[in-house]
Motif scaffolding. Structure first.
Motif, PDB file in Angstrom:
ATOM      1  N   LEU A 226       0.820  -1.209   0.000  1.00 45.41           N
ATOM      2  CA  LEU A 226       0.000   0.000   0.000  1.00 45.41           C
ATOM      3  C   LEU A 226       0.859   1.265   0.000  1.00 45.41           C
ATOM      4  N   PRO A 227       0.482   2.286  -0.805  1.00 41.42           N
ATOM      5  CA  PRO A 227       1.192   3.575  -0.752  1.00 41.42           C
ATOM      6  C   PRO A 227       0.911   4.265   0.590  1.00 41.42           C
ATOM      7  N   TRP A 228       1.699   5.309   0.878  1.00 42.37           N
ATOM      8  CA  TRP A 228       1.474   6.075   2.104  1.00 42.37           C
ATOM      9  C   TRP A 228       0.073   6.698   2.105  1.00 42.37           C
ATOM     10  N   TYR A 229      -0.514   6.769   3.291  1.00 44.48           N
ATOM     11  CA  TYR A 229      -1.820   7.396   3.537  1.00 44.48           C
ATOM     12  C   TYR A 229      -2.970   6.648   2.859  1.00 44.48           C
ATOM     13  N   HIS A 230      -2.758   5.415   2.447  1.00 46.04           N
ATOM     14  CA  HIS A 230      -3.815   4.625   1.843  1.00 46.04           C
ATOM     15  C   HIS A 230      -4.205   3.490   2.784  1.00 46.04           C
TER      16      HIS A 230
ATOM     17  N   LEU B  51      -6.572 -12.293 -11.497  1.00 40.76           N
ATOM     18  CA  LEU B  51      -6.653 -11.228 -10.506  1.00 40.76           C
ATOM     19  C   LEU B  51      -5.292 -10.563 -10.390  1.00 40.76           C
ATOM     20  N   VAL B  52      -5.304  -9.237 -10.271  1.00 41.17           N
ATOM     21  CA  VAL B  52      -4.060  -8.466 -10.193  1.00 41.17           C
ATOM     22  C   VAL B  52      -4.132  -7.531  -8.988  1.00 41.17           C
ATOM     23  N   LEU B  53      -3.066  -7.484  -8.207  1.00 40.32           N
ATOM     24  CA  LEU B  53      -2.945  -6.534  -7.103  1.00 40.32           C
ATOM     25  C   LEU B  53      -2.020  -5.419  -7.551  1.00 40.32           C
ATOM     26  N   LYS B  54      -2.542  -4.202  -7.693  1.00 46.31           N
ATOM     27  CA  LYS B  54      -1.742  -3.058  -8.143  1.00 46.31           C
ATOM     28  C   LYS B  54      -1.902  -1.915  -7.149  1.00 46.31           C
ATOM     29  N   GLY B  55      -0.799  -1.504  -6.545  1.00 49.42           N
ATOM     30  CA  GLY B  55      -0.830  -0.388  -5.602  1.00 49.42           C
ATOM     31  C   GLY B  55      -1.781  -0.611  -4.443  1.00 49.42           C
TER      32      GLY B  55
END
Length: 336
Positions: free
Chosen positions: A129-133, A174-178
């Motif tokens: 996960l990116p910051w603040y997400h 299925l793809v996990l992106k960001g």
């Protein structure tokens, strides 16, 4: 180096089935001619590998062939804890199974390799996960994963910015992106499309199976699909003037736009500023995004974007140009 690649090609064909020489060349970062030479070497050593001609053809192993060359090098053994991410397995409904499989793998390793793998697991952690997400809620994800694995058709109620819709789909992957999950699926064999899993409101898994498109490779399809989407989304160009601080903020909020700005930058008449071209979406959306840079950016063209920025700035000024009314918006404050 070549012997390692030959073994990797063999394992990849055993795992994925028929693959084109182009896909294998991209996978191992060599030429197509080198792949054909490697296939000849495998065949000469007794491996039943052959090429199928035609548009749906490729390089494949004889049906039923399995190699037993599956030993792990010390480095490969130590990297086992990084081969799968616990949170991903949990999201897919495979948390317990993944943990059990990893424990069995650890127990089967030589003592030194096992200790090294445990050191890796205790010292490195992957957070997608990116910051603040925050991770999105996707309660239907285990059902989707099951449908993908069993090749079962699905019926979904889907909701995006255009409103609610219903789709009958053939789930391909299925793809996990960001930190966000996406479903790649097709409708009756048509070109695959991507669907945000968190936008799926309900799912029904059918007993009807489907046949995956010959040669479809999710790892090849996804980056090409992302590149096409980004090109479509940012098909317009703006000419902008940026300060050094504006360039710094842009790199933080939109690395893709910053990359193009840096590639097209040139000196500006305004000291310590640059002029450049920047990819943009619609004027209304881009205006709100550019306001994040404050007074560190000036749009020179197109006129539609300058007008959208002006209107958005005037709306903000009108909102803050008056004293706040603490009672505004309250209901039921009067006496009965």
């Amino acid at each position: 180096m070549r012997s390692s690649r030959l073994l990797s090609i063999l394992m990849l064909l055993q795992w994925r089935g028929c693959l084109s020489a182009t896909v294998l060349a991209r996978e191992f970062e060599v030429s197509v001619r080198t792949i054909y030479r490697d296939v000849d070497a495998l065949s000469a050593s007794g491996v039943p590998v052959y090429a199928e001609r035609g548009r749906q053809g490729g390089i494949t192993l004889h049906e039923g062939y399995r190699t037993r060359l599956t030993g792990l090098t010390p480095g490969e053994a130590e990297s086992l804890p990084l081969a799968g991410i616990a949170t991903i397995a949990r999201d897919l409904g495979l948390g317990a199974e993944a943990t059990a499989a990893q424990l069995k793998l650890m127990a089967s390793l030589p003592v030194d390799a096992g200790e090294g793998a445990l050191r890796i697991a205790r010292r490195f952690h992957i957070d997608p996960l990116p910051w603040y997400h925050r991770a999105e809620t996707a309660p239907c994800l285990p059902e989707l994963a099951n449908a993908v694995w069993r090749e079962r058709c699905i019926l979904i109620d889907y909701e995006n910015w255009q409103g609610p819709t219903r789709h009958e789909l053939e789930p391909l992957g299925l793809v996990l992106k960001g930190g966000l999950w996406y479903l790649v699926a097709s409708h009756r064999g048509k070109q695959p499309r991507s669907y945000r899993v968190a936008s799926i409101r309900s799912i029904e898994v059918s007993d009807r199976s489907f046949k995956r498109p010959a040669g479809f490779d999710l790892a090849v399809h996804w980056p090409a699909s992302v590149a096409d989407f980004e090109r479509w989304l940012t098909r317009d160009i703006a000419t902008v003037r940026l300060s050094a601080e504006g360039c710094r903020i842009l790199r933080a909020v939109s690395p893709m736009a910053a990359e193009q700005v840096e590639a097209s930058s040139r000196p500006s008449a305004r000291e310590q500023w640059i002029e450049a071209e920047m990819p943009i979406e619609t004027p209304e959306y881009s205006a709100r995004q550019l306001l994040r840079l404050g007074a560190e950016v000036e749009v020179l063209a197109p006129a539609a974007l300058r007008l959208a920025l002006q209107q958005e700035a005037q709306a903000v000024l009108a909102l803050y140009g008056q004293e706040p009314n603490p009672g505004a918006g309250k209901v039921g404050s009067g006496k009965a």
